[in-house]
Structure formats: structure tokens, C-alpha cells
Design a protein around this motif. Structure first.
Motif, PDB file in Angstrom:
ATOM      1  N   PRO A 153      16.315 -10.134  20.871  1.00 17.22           N
ATOM      2  CA  PRO A 153      15.423 -10.672  19.838  1.00 17.22           C
ATOM      3  C   PRO A 153      14.319  -9.697  19.434  1.00 17.22           C
ATOM      4  O   PRO A 153      13.995  -9.572  18.242  1.00 17.22           O
ATOM      5  N   ARG A 154      13.720  -9.021  20.405  1.00 12.42           N
ATOM      6  CA  ARG A 154      12.635  -8.084  20.082  1.00 12.42           C
ATOM      7  C   ARG A 154      13.164  -6.866  19.346  1.00 12.42           C
ATOM      8  O   ARG A 154      12.589  -6.432  18.341  1.00 12.42           O
TER       9      ARG A 154
ATOM     10  N   ALA B 209      16.123  -9.176  11.742  1.00 12.22           N
ATOM     11  CA  ALA B 209      17.578  -9.131  11.559  1.00 12.22           C
ATOM     12  C   ALA B 209      18.312  -9.929  12.619  1.00 12.22           C
ATOM     13  O   ALA B 209      19.471 -10.321  12.427  1.00 12.22           O
ATOM     14  N   GLY B 210      17.666 -10.176  13.749  1.00 15.55           N
ATOM     15  CA  GLY B 210      18.321 -10.914  14.827  1.00 15.55           C
ATOM     16  C   GLY B 210      18.183 -12.415  14.723  1.00 15.55           C
ATOM     17  O   GLY B 210      18.861 -13.159  15.454  1.00 15.55           O
TER      18      GLY B 210
ATOM     19  N   VAL C  24      18.801 -17.224  18.465  1.00 15.88           N
ATOM     20  CA  VAL C  24      17.598 -16.400  18.365  1.00 15.88           C
ATOM     21  C   VAL C  24      16.700 -17.018  17.292  1.00 15.88           C
ATOM     22  O   VAL C  24      17.088 -17.128  16.121  1.00 15.88           O
ATOM     23  N   HIS C  25      15.504 -17.429  17.702  1.00 15.83           N
ATOM     24  CA  HIS C  25      14.588 -18.117  16.800  1.00 15.83           C
ATOM     25  C   HIS C  25      13.157 -17.730  17.156  1.00 15.83           C
ATOM     26  O   HIS C  25      12.751 -17.819  18.317  1.00 15.83           O
TER      27      HIS C  25
ATOM     28  N   GLY D  12      21.285  -5.353  12.061  1.00 15.78           N
ATOM     29  CA  GLY D  12      20.578  -4.703  10.960  1.00 15.78           C
ATOM     30  C   GLY D  12      21.454  -4.537   9.735  1.00 15.78           C
ATOM     31  O   GLY D  12      21.009  -4.757   8.602  1.00 15.78           O
ATOM     32  N   GLN D  13      22.727  -4.144   9.951  1.00 12.68           N
ATOM     33  CA  GLN D  13      23.643  -3.990   8.822  1.00 12.68           C
ATOM     34  C   GLN D  13      23.876  -5.307   8.100  1.00 12.68           C
ATOM     35  O   GLN D  13      23.853  -5.368   6.861  1.00 12.68           O
TER      36      GLN D  13
END
Length: 735
Positions: free
Chosen positions: A595-596, A601-602, A712-713, A572-573
Motif C-alpha cells: 500500500p505505501r 495506484a494501489g 487496499v484502502h 502504476g501501469q
């Protein structure tokens, strides 16, 4: 704790009548014996083939004579020895007590005052040993017994006169990695100062529950011992300073054993050395069990004379299959059948053990040792076992059936040992998949090892379990220590080897420390990249501050190696700061709900792991496995399913070679471990074999083909390919 004598064992060694086996190692066997006066002894017999070196018997005789002169109350006395016997032997007083590693594994770290008292007595033992001209060379938690009246230093198996070489004839370092001094790790001669260093490691272990140089593969432990500072977090300042002196890299900077004794004994209040009540109870129970011995225990015919294997391989031992969990004993009146775990005995009959009620085939049990709080490891392990066993039971003409039994621990030492105890007590259980997490693996290994029950974990990656279970415990999961380096290799292959910020969040445990250390070393030293590291102390909550600091330092790549919550926060940062460089997480987060939880942000975060998604592979083996999984469970294989399935198939394949062809004969548990140690198995996407410590052993450069990058997609982990795939694509694109 011990096991019955085998038919091949002697009944007597010199003046000692042998009662039980206490253990076996590479050089020989240790027996429990009793002399004519009733004194119990630990009798170590060296195998003849281990005593062929011309100088061995001379050294053995000299060291035995020196050991006889040691009069410390904290060193087990030598009762006798014979270097000229066909198989040289050494007898010491038997101490019925748990080892320090057993106590810490079962009940956690010991309080500082108790450790100071323990250390003071062990220092006195070393001082007396050194005064006699001996260097122990293998001071470790397993060689410290906690008796009712104080500790005992045991095992003169590798002791040498001071100045003797620290290498065996084969050039291998003698001692236990993680408890060796730097000079021993470099292959130099051991000295009295080396024993003091090892004792410092033992004290750190007793105070924290972990070795000061971490865990993992032997080479990594030796490297850290020579080059890295010990991790002494959690040790009180006064004791920490003393331990730190013992762990000085330079031998001359360490206290002598006598000085250490005085340092540890200084300012100790009365009663400070009292061990916790739980440990005291453990010592009392072990002492009572150890002394409640029969005059002469009958020989247990678990391994009768070997018969040639029908496949031309190693000879097979056989026991009538109908014994089940019972033991065949020889008595003066003939054959009796003693019920396992009781004192009752019945006449031997023709009854069989567990059988399929619909056929005459025997039924064997595959155990699955899981953890209730680690569903993402436990569920695929249980399902993989179920699928593999179902496939076996569908094979026409099979000689036996299989069934699966799943037991869960709670992720703690006591629960793991309880599960292992239940599996080992059931003689129908022939092998175990698991445990699935690190602490249970480490804690349960000794229980499995003592029972000779082979177990393999496909999801753990630390290798300290071999200290307590060198024969029965195996690991098909890749070592955690390697995975940090693979992040650097991914960056090199994809040409993103820039200025990386690395956060080592210690709340993620020792696995994270191993990964971060290797990542920094590989990125900076091997590949020439720039690294800006930050360390976040446990429970400090300083992760966000570390991320802000790295952003301010202008890093172009980022690796957050920590637990799930902290990694989600870091994502998130970075998203808020519009950071666009490559980002990596630690490998154990693959398969989590990162991912969830991270959401947008991920997106774009990488994880480099040995776990494969077989559903995207195009090989025949992967397609067939994926189809079989879908048919049985209605979904694609989840993360870690393929590795668990391969492990079960490897176990069952080797087990099949231990099943006697003779009708009614029963497989011998110990045979499976011996076969596994030598086995090679070609799985869905990799070849499995084991190293010296029964850890997963990569096959040359083949590991690149079975190390995968996941990104992560679209709210899920997507497999981009193996490192070999990505390297090939990069090379093709550059032409």
C-alpha cells in the motif's frame, strides 16, 4: 541418521544382531544389523498386521527371490529374507551414504556432467532390475544413495513383479507423488517404463533442485503429472532432451532403461562425472560416521514400558525427568549415565534437569525457528509464542513452566539445518514453531524428523517436506495451490467474472506458478470465464510488456501474480491506463508495504488469503486475543499473528497430554508428533486438523468462513470479510 533401539525392538533377526534403528514407516521398521561375519545390513522388518493379506507373503517371497538375482553394482544386494516369519523381513547390504535429496538440499543442484554420470549408473541399475522381472515403483531422490564408489538404488519395500497391481489393498497409489508416472497417478499398473519416468523426475530434481511437476498437495501433484508439461527450465539442451523423453506422458515414447543408460553416457568426457567438492566431503563424512559403529550399542531407555494415561487416552511412556539431555544406558555393571554428545559416562544420581529455581516445577522450552529476512512472518511468530507461553506461566496450579527460545536462519538451507540442529540437540526443547519460509521448512524438516522433534509452520504452504520428514513435521498454513482458485471464487461471488488477464511472473517462484495454474483452470474451465494468460520469464524484466499486452487485449479484470516490486510496477501501469476493473495480487503480498509503495495506484487492489485480521472480528475469542495482544505489545495483532498463536496453543495443548503425571518423569518427544497427527483444535477463526501429509486439512465447506478478502484502502490493507461473508451479503442483496 539413526537412533538407538527401543525396549520393544528385537535384539536379533535371524542371523543379524541389531545395532540401531535406521527408520520406521507405515509397514515396518528398518534396523542396522551385523551378521556373524561382520557384514553390516539394513534389515527391514514388516509388522505382522501389515502382512495379513493372503497374497502378501507369496508376493514377498517371490520378489525377494527375484531381487537376489539382481547383480548390478548400483543396486544394494539382498543378503537374506524370510516371508514365513511372524514378521517377514528382508536384509540388504548397508550403505553408509547420504541420499540424493540430502545432498541437493544441503548443497544445491548438481552440475549436468555429474548428473549424466549419476543417471547412467542408475539407468543401468534399473535395466538389471527389469531384466530380473522387477519394477521398483518408487524411484525418488530419497531412494538414491551417493556412496564413495557410486550411487546405489535402495528400498525394495514397494517393488513388484512387472504387471502386478499399482494399488494397495486400501486403494491408495503406491509411490511418492511428484515422482510417479502418469499411469501410476491414474491407478494403473506400473511397468519398467514407469521407473524410467520416475528416474527422469529424479534427474530433473538433481539438475534444478526442484521436482519437475512442482510441489504441493499430493492430489495437485498427481493432477499435474497427468495433465501438465514438466518444468525443465535451467537444464542444458543436450541433457534436457533426454530428460524430456523420460517424462513423456505415453509409456511407449520413453526410452528403455538400457537406452537411457547409453544416451546419458554418450559423449561424456573423462572425469565429467565428478561431484562438487562439497558433496564429496559430505559423502566422505557420512561414510566415516556410518562405519564408526560400536560392536553392540546398549539399549537406550527413552521409552520404557507404557503406563496408562491418567486421562484415559493413549498410554504414556516415561523417563526420569532428571536425565535432561543425558541418556540412560544398560551395561554389564549396572546403570550408567552417558552425557549427550560425548563419550563420557557418570554414575546415575538423583540430580534433576532444568527446573525453575524459584519452584520445584520443571521448565520446558518452546523453540521458535525464524528467518532474519522475513520479519513479517518471524516477528508475529515470536510474539505469538511469547504471549501463549506467558499465559501458560500465569496459570495457577500448573505442573511445569515454559520458556521461549528464538533462533534465526538466513533463509538458506545450511542455516536452516544449523538452527534445527541446535534445537534438536537441546533436550529441554519439546516443540518448535517454524520455520517460517519455504526453503528453510523444506531443508530443516529432515533434521527435525531424524530427531523426532515436532515442529509446525503456520506461514508456509508447500507440502514437499513430508518426503524427508513424514512423522515430525506439520503445517497449519493453507496450501499455496488453493489460493489461485479462491481469487476466481471471489470474482464469482462479487459478479466480476469477466475477461481476466493473468500475469504469471516466474521471478516470484514456484508458489506463483501453482497459484496461476489453478486460477486459469478455475476461471476458464470451472466457471466458464475468459482468460488471457501471459508468462514472464525469470530475470527477464518483461512484466511491463506483459501488462501492456493484456491492456491491448481488452481485459476487464487483472491478476498480477509475482513479487512485490513487479506488482507495484504493474499497479502504476494500470493506474496510468485508467484501468478500473478488479485487480488481484498474489497472497504472499498481504502484510507487505505494497500500500505505501504503490500509493494511490494501489488503492482498490485485492488479496485473497487465509490470514485473518482478528481485530475486526466480533467473536469472543477474537476480541480476547486482540485485547491480550494489545496489552502485551501495544499494537493490534499484525498479519499472521492469529495463525501463529493458534498453532502454539495447539502445540502446547497436545504437549500437555504427553507430560507424565509421575513426579520426575520426562515426556517422550515422539509422543507429541503422534498426538498432533490425530489432533483437532478450534482456534480463533478456524478448526485445525491435518491430512495424510500433515498439511492443513480444511473442514468441509468451513474453509470459506476462514478465507478472507483484503482490499487496499486509504494506504493499508482492510479486511472486507470472509468469502462466506461476501457470499451471504451477495445472496441477501439479490433477494
Amino acid at each position: 541418521m539413526s537412533e538407538p533401539l527401543k525396549p520393544s525392538d528385537p535384539s536379533r533377526v535371524a542371523g543379524f544382531r541389531l545395532l540401531r534403528r535406521l527408520g520406521a514407516g507405515g509397514m515396518g521398521v528398518v534396523y542396522l544389523g551385523r551378521d556373524d561375519a561382520g557384514t553390516l545390513a539394513a534389515v527391514k522388518v514388516i509388522r505382522a498386521e501389515s502382512a495379513t493379506d493372503d497374497g502378501f507373503r507369496t508376493r514377498f517371497a517371490r520378489e525377494a527371490e527375484l531381487a537376489r538375482r539382481v547383480t548390478s553394482p548400483w543396486v544394494v544386494p539382498v543378503l537374506g529374507a524370510d516371508a514365513e516369519a511372524a514378521e517377514p523381513w528382508l536384509a540388504t547390504v548397508f550403505v553408509p551414504a547420504p541420499s540424493l535429496v540430502e545432498a541437493v538440499t544441503a548443497h544445491g543442484p548438481l552440475p549436468s556432467p555429474a548428473v549424466r554420470a549419476l543417471g547412467s549408473r542408475l539407468s543401468e541399475a534399473l535395466a538389471d532390475l527389469h531384466a530380473a522381472g522387477l519394477v521398483h515403483r518408487d524411484v525418488k531422490p530419497g531412494n538414491v544413495l551417493l556412496a564413495l564408489d557410486g550411487p546405489r538404488l535402495i528400498d525394495f519395500g514397494v517393488a513388484r513383479a512387472e504387471g502386478d497391481t499399482a494399488l494397495t489393498a486400501s486403494g491408495m497409489v503406491v509411490g511418492t507423488p511428484g515422482f510417479l508416472a502418469p499411469e501410476q497417478a491414474r491407478g494403473e499398473a506400473a511397468s519398467a517404463a514407469s521407473d524410467v519416468f520416475a528416474l527422469g523426475c529424479v534427474l530433473a530434481y538433481a539438475l534444478t533442485g526442484r521436482p519437475p511437476f512442482g510441489t504441493g498437495e499430493a492430489d495437485a501433484l498427481l493432477y499435474r503429472t497427468v495433465h501438465d508439461d514438466p518444468v525443465l527450465d535451467g537444464i542444458e539442451d543436450d541433457t534436457r532432451d533426454v530428460v524430456a523423453r523420460c517424462l513423456s506422458k505415453e509409456a511407449a515414447d520413453r526410452p528403455t532403461a538400457g537406452e537411457l543408460r547409453d544416451l546419458l553416457a554418450a559423449d561424456a568426457p573423462d572425469g565429467a562425472g565428478q561431484l562438487p567438492d562439497s558433496v564429496v566431503r559430505m559423502i566422505a563424512v557420512r561414510s566415516a560416521e556410518g562405519l564408526a559403529l560400536p560392536e553392540i550399542e546398549p539399549t537406550v531407555l527413552d521409552e520404557p514400558a507404557a503406563a496408562p494415561a491418567p486421562d484415559g487416552g493413549e498410554p504414556r511412556d516415561a523417563v526420569p525427568h532428571g536425565l535432561g539431555r543425558r541418556r540412560l544406558l544398560l551395561t554389564g555393571g549396572g546403570l550408567l549415565l552417558a552425557a549427550g554428545g560425548t563419550s563420557a559416562a557418570v554414575l546415575l544420581t538423583g540430580g534433576d534437569g532444568a527446573k525453575n529455581p524459584k519452584t520445584s516445577r520443571p521448565v520446558y522450552v518452546l523453540g521458535v525457528h525464524t528467518t532474519d529476512s522475513a520479519t513479517r512472518f518471524s516477528r508475529p511468530s515470536a510474539r505469538a509464542a511469547e504471549l501463549a507461553v506467558a499465559q501458560h506461566n500465569a496459570t495457577p496450579g500448573r505442573a511445569y513452566d515454559l520458556k521461549v527460545r528464538v533462533l534465526q536462519d538466513h533463509g538458506d538451507a545450511a542455516g536452516a539445518q544449523s538452527v534445527a540442529g541446535r534445537f534438536t540437540a537441546d533436550r529441554d526443547v519439546v516443540a518448535v514453531l517454524g520455520p517460517v519460509t519455504e526453503l528453510p521448512m523444506r531443508s530443516a524438516a529432515k533434521v527435525y524428523g531424524d530427531a523426532g522433534l515436532t515442529h509446525v509452520s503456520s506461514t508456509t504452504g508447500q507440502q514437499d517436506y513430508f518426503v524427508t520428514s513424514p512423522v515430525s513435521s506439520f503445517q497449519t498454513g493453507v496450501a499455496h495451490t488453493a489460493l489461485g482458485g479462491w481469487i476466481a471464487l471471489h470474482a464469482l461471488i462479487t459478479k466480476r467474472l469477466g475477461r481476466i488477464g493473468v500475469v504469471l511472473d516466474r521471478s516470484g517462484g514456484t508458489t506463483i506458478q501453482d497459484q496461476a495454474t489453478l486460477l486459469v483452470q478455475q476461471w476458464r474451465d470451472a466457471l466458464g470465464g475468459q482468460v488471457v494468460p501471459r508468462v514472464v520469464a525469470e530475470t527477464s524484466g518483461d512484466g511491463p510488456a506483459a501488462v501492456r499486452s493484456l491492456l491491448a487485449a481488452g481485459v476487464t479484470a487483472f491478476a498480477y501474480l509475482g513479487p512485490l516490486d513487479a506488482t507495484v510496477a504493474a499497479a502504476g501501469q494500470l493506474a496510468a491506463a485508467r484501468f478500473s476493473g478488479p485487480r488481484w495480487m498474489q497472497h504472499l503480498l498481504y502484510g507487505t508495504d505494497f500500500p505505501r509503495r504503490a500509493g494511490a495506484a494501489g488503492e482498490g487492489w485485492y488479496v485473497v488469503d487465509s490470514a485473518v485480521d482478528p481485530s475486526v472480528l466480533t467473536t469472543k475469542a477474537a476480541r480476547e486475543f486482540t485485547a491480550a495482544w494489545r496489552r502485551r505489545f501495544g499494537t493490534a495483532p499484525e498479519p499472521y499473528a492469529a495463525e501463529a498463536y493458534d498453532t502454539v496453543r495447539m502445540l502446547l495443548g497436545q504437549f500437555a497430554r504427553t507430560v507424565p503425571s509421575r513426579l520426575g518423569a520426562r515426556p517422550v518427544r515422539a509422543d507429541l508428533g503422534r498426538r498432533m497427527a490425530k489432533a483437532t483444535f478450534h482456534g480463533i477463526d478456524r478448526t485445525y486438523a491435518f491430512g495424510d501429509y500433515h498439511q492443513f486439512n480444511s473442514d468441509g465447506q468451513g474453509w470459506m468462513s476462514s478465507t478472507y478478502v483484503h482490499e487496499v484502502h486509504d494506504g493499508r490493507f482492510r479486511q472486507l470479510g470472509s468469502l462466506a461473508d461476501l457470499q451471504s451479503a451477495a445472496q441477501s442483496g439479490s433477494r
